[in-house]
Design an enzyme around this catalytic site. Structure first.
Site, PDB file in Angstrom:
ATOM      1  CE  LYS A 168      -3.797   2.236   2.486  1.00 19.15           C
ATOM      2  NZ  LYS A 168      -4.861   2.051   3.504  1.00 19.15           N
ATOM      3  CE  LYS A 269      -8.373   3.503   7.556  1.00 19.59           C
ATOM      4  NZ  LYS A 269      -8.403   3.275   6.103  1.00 19.59           N
TER       5      LYS A 269
END
Length: 355
Positions: A168, A269
């Site tokens: 990422k 999340k």
């Protein structure tokens, strides 16, 4: 106790406590375009009994909020403050004491971190994560610290294990020229890598298109929140055909899944979204439409990361979670990730306890 007796005897909450923690970071971590140098949060602990059997569990509740390293309010993440969460939990614990553990799921809260924490505590007390060891797999996070030379990033990429094939990368942090140079430098070192780019709504539509036009699409899995205005994401995709993902957009209280051109993944999340049940419903809906769901950290400490790793194996077993955020933490929390120091409950400030 027989299995039948266990099923008929409720699990009763016999003790609840709330501790507060602060962990310093070795280097600032990115929160969108902001940076933090400390992580603050709470630990909710419970003891419960079912007949003669006793159980104990701890969960981290750490909304992503507060002040950054420039003393500015963190924006775009948790909609509640740590103070609000603490006040609500202190009021809730006496109500939950001596109730069946299922009361953790029934407790009404408008705060996503509280809803997630209570549902996670329920899952832990019932052993729902016990058979799922923390996954050794994670997607490394690559970002350029303030005033850091590109050579330092290159050294970190060169040091990646050859078994790692996806990373990422934080983008929309510097000038477009530097952003493009960063991507090409990473791929020059490891041309086999697939990149999950995270723009955190840092590009205008024009900048996003220019950036995407200058990097190799074949190496890009997706780009998270490419445009400052999420309504521009489809226009961006039609212009350059780079798949995109949603992250911050999911935090809106009125978010409803809608399949749009180019939408490839949802970056989930849990601390920002709510209960495990809510996560499951979102994941099922997205998967029905062919959209990937990837669990990601909100910069939790090691206790929270351990839970996310186990939860990912339950909810998204075919995806590698984005939980490579512990490197900067000076200490672990309750559960060791291998750091020299691991804070235990006795090391923390006790906020409230009932039994």
């Amino acid at each position: 106790m027989t299995t039948t007796q266990q099923q008929s005897t409720p699990l009763i909450l016999t003790q609840l406590s709330l501790h507060q923690f602060t962990i310093h970071l070795d280097k600032p971590l990115p929160v969108g375009k902001q940076r933090i140098e400390q992580r603050h949060g709470l630990i909710l602990s419970a003891q419960a009994c079912q007949g003669e059997e006793h159980y104990q569990a701890h969960v981290e509740i750490s909304p992503l909020c507060g002040l950054d390293n420039l003393n500015q309010t963190i924006t775009g993440f948790s909609q509640e403050t740590l103070e609000q969460v603490q006040q609500q939990l202190v009021a809730a614990l006496p109500e939950l004491l001596l109730q069946p553990a299922d009361a953790l799921l029934d407790y009404s809260t408008q705060f996503a971190s509280v809803a997630f924490g209570l549902s996670l505590l329920h899952a832990k007390l019932h052993g729902k994560l016990d058979g799922h060891l923390p996954s050794p797999r994670s997607v490394p996070l690559i970002y350029r610290a303030a005033d850091e030379p590109l050579t330092a990033v290159s050294e970190r990429v060169s040091g990646l294990d050859r078994n790692i094939h996806s990373v990422k990368v934080k983008v929309a942090q510097d000038t477009l020229e530097d952003e493009i140079k960063l991507i090409h430098q990473i791929l020059a070192i490891r041309p086999d890598l697939k990149l999950r780019l995270d723009a955190n709504r840092g590009f205008s539509l024009e900048q996003a298109i220019e950036f995407a036009a200058c990097v190799p699409l074949t190496n890009i899995e997706y780009i998270e929140e490419p445009c400052q205005n999420p309504a521009d994401n489809q226009t961006f995709y039609h212009a350059v055909e780079m798949p995109w993902a949603l992250d911050e957009s999911l935090n809106s209280s009125d978010y409803q899944f809608e399949l749009k051109a180019g939408l490839s993944a949802l970056i989930i999340k849990p601390m920002l979204l709510g209960s495990i049940e809510k996560l499951q419903q979102l994941i099922e809906t997205a998967n029905e439409h062919g959209v990937r769901c990837i669990l990601s950290s909100s910069l939790e400490a090691s206790l929270g990361i351990d839970a996310l790793s186990r939860l990912a194996q339950v909810l998204t077993p075919d995806e590698i979670p984005g939980i490579d955020t512990l490197t900067a933490f000076q200490q672990d929390l309750v559960i060791s990730s291998g750091k020299a120091s691991c804070l235990q409950l006795d090391d923390l400030s006790l906020i409230y306890s009932v039994k």
